[in-house]
Design an enzyme around this catalytic site. Structure first.
Site, mmCIF file in Angstrom:
data_model
loop_
_atom_site.group_PDB
_atom_site.id
_atom_site.type_symbol
_atom_site.label_atom_id
_atom_site.label_comp_id
_atom_site.label_asym_id
_atom_site.label_seq_id
_atom_site.Cartn_x
_atom_site.Cartn_y
_atom_site.Cartn_z
ATOM 1 C CB CYS A 149 -0.959 -0.035 1.189
ATOM 2 S SG CYS A 149 -2.228 1.265 1.125
ATOM 3 C CG ASP A 303 -7.534 -2.516 -3.024
ATOM 4 O OD1 ASP A 303 -8.141 -1.819 -2.189
ATOM 5 O OD2 ASP A 303 -6.305 -2.672 -3.016
ATOM 6 C CG HIS A 332 -6.123 -2.532 0.581
ATOM 7 N ND1 HIS A 332 -5.445 -1.963 -0.462
ATOM 8 C CD2 HIS A 332 -5.467 -2.154 1.723
ATOM 9 C CE1 HIS A 332 -4.425 -1.252 0.012
ATOM 10 N NE2 HIS A 332 -4.415 -1.364 1.335
#
Length: 358
Positions: A149, A303, A332
């Site tokens: 991320c 996601d 995610h």
């Protein structure tokens, strides 16, 4: 006289539902009365500390290890144990058991005085410092970095600004580069309504409640749906254990260092400089085209935090000849630590790193 098959089927279903109802009541009391499950259990040592930062080295679990060590880089607003959630649900455990020499940066919980930290502190100071410590500890001259991320953003910035450094391979998971693809986040941080200067100047570090609320707004009914799903599955010990692990991590967010939040909001979210290779860190332009090492970007099909529209420009922007994008089913978080991660993401990462780590 024999009982009709249909009656037997109904009887079995009724008995099963009664048993589940009983187990829900029993397990519900256990759920309320027991503490949080233990996390981050893969054996490790702290080999370096600096302020709140801790650099972990996970103890090898094989007789031989790949030559190139692996450094894991997390987001600034999430605790890193999502990558070492629990035995059997740990990417770290998986990697060390496959012969990789694994290190991880734990940013820690920022203190009030850390509100001054900027992107340059992470990209031009902390990450290079940790890379040098990894090389010193491992005795190697190269390192692979895996960023998750925002950790992928930081890792990409580091790679772009250190093209002649010791980086051997770079892998990113669900890494955003185009803020226009993060439609709901973009609305949440709309400069007409969100005064980032007032927030940072008043609060210093941005409270985790604010970040957590923004995640909840992306899927406003998800929490209710998850509670219903938990009730339906309270009888299932494996489901409850996994649910509690993920809920602990999801609720265990940390403050966002204030000045860094201000930079990310203005340069990335408002001005969308990263996708244009115009983002500046410490007065230096981040040109992702300067990344030349083997590059892997893994994205999640479902996601909602980093939608694909935000992540898909990353691979085309990177200048490497050896580069690829892999899309896998999952969200995610479930991409890296869900029940299917061991069958989807982890083997992909293992095979990709293995042939580039000798």
């Amino acid at each position: 006289m024999s009982t009709p098959a249909s009656d037997t089927s109904i009887e079995a279903r009724v008995r099963a539902e009664i048993e589940r109802a009983i187990q829900r009541s029993i397990k519900g009391l256990e759920y309320i009365s027991t503490g949080d499950p233990a996390v981050g259990l893969t054996p490790k040592d702290v080999i370096y500390s600096r302020g709140t930062l801790r650099l972990y080295h996970y103890r090898p679990q094989t007789d031989e290890v790949y030559r190139v060590p692996v450094l894991l880089v997390m987001s600034l607003v999430s605790k890193p144990y999502i990558l070492d959630l629990a035995p059997g649900q740990s990417l770290v455990e998986f990697l060390v058991r496959r012969g990789f020499d694994v290190y991880m940066i734990d940013w820690g919980v920022p203190r009030p005085e850390d509100a001054r930290l900027r992107l340059a502190d992470y990209v031009l100071d902390f990450i290079p410092d940790c890379v040098e410590r990894v090389l010193e500890d491992s005795g190697e001259r190269e390192v692979s970095i895996v960023g998750y991320c925002m950790g992928g953003q930081l890792s990409s910035m580091y790679a772009a600004l250190h093209p002649d450094g010791p980086l051997k391979n770079l892998a990113c998971f669900t890494t955003p580069v185009d803020s226009d693809g993060m439609v709901l986040f973009k609305r949440w941080l709309d400069p007409r309504y969100f005064d980032v200067d007032r927030v940072v100047d008043t609060l210093g570090n941005v409270p985790p409640e604010l970040i957590y609320a923004s995640f909840d707004m992306l899927k406003p009914v998800q929490r209710v749906a998850k509670n219903i799903q938990l009730w339906d599955n309270l009888w299932n010990d494996d489901f409850v254990r996994s649910y509690r692990l993920f809920e602990r991590w999801a609720a265990d967010q940390i403050p966002f260092p204030g000045e860094c939040f201000r930079e990310v909001t203005k340069q990335f979210m408002w001005e969308n400089r990263m996708v244009r290779n115009e983002l500046e860190v410490g007065g230096r332009r981040v040109d992702l085209g300067r990344i030349r090492v083997p590059f892997l970007h893994v994205v999640a099909e479902h996601d909602h935090i980093v939608p694909y529209d935000s992540a898909k420009p990353l691979v085309p922007l990177v200048g490497s000849d050896d580069k690829r994008e892999v899309m896998l089913k999952g969200g995610h978080v479930s991409l890296v630590a869900g029940g299917n991660a061991i069958y989807r993401l982890w083997p992909k990462l293992e095979s990709w790193l293995a042939e580039r780590s000798v």
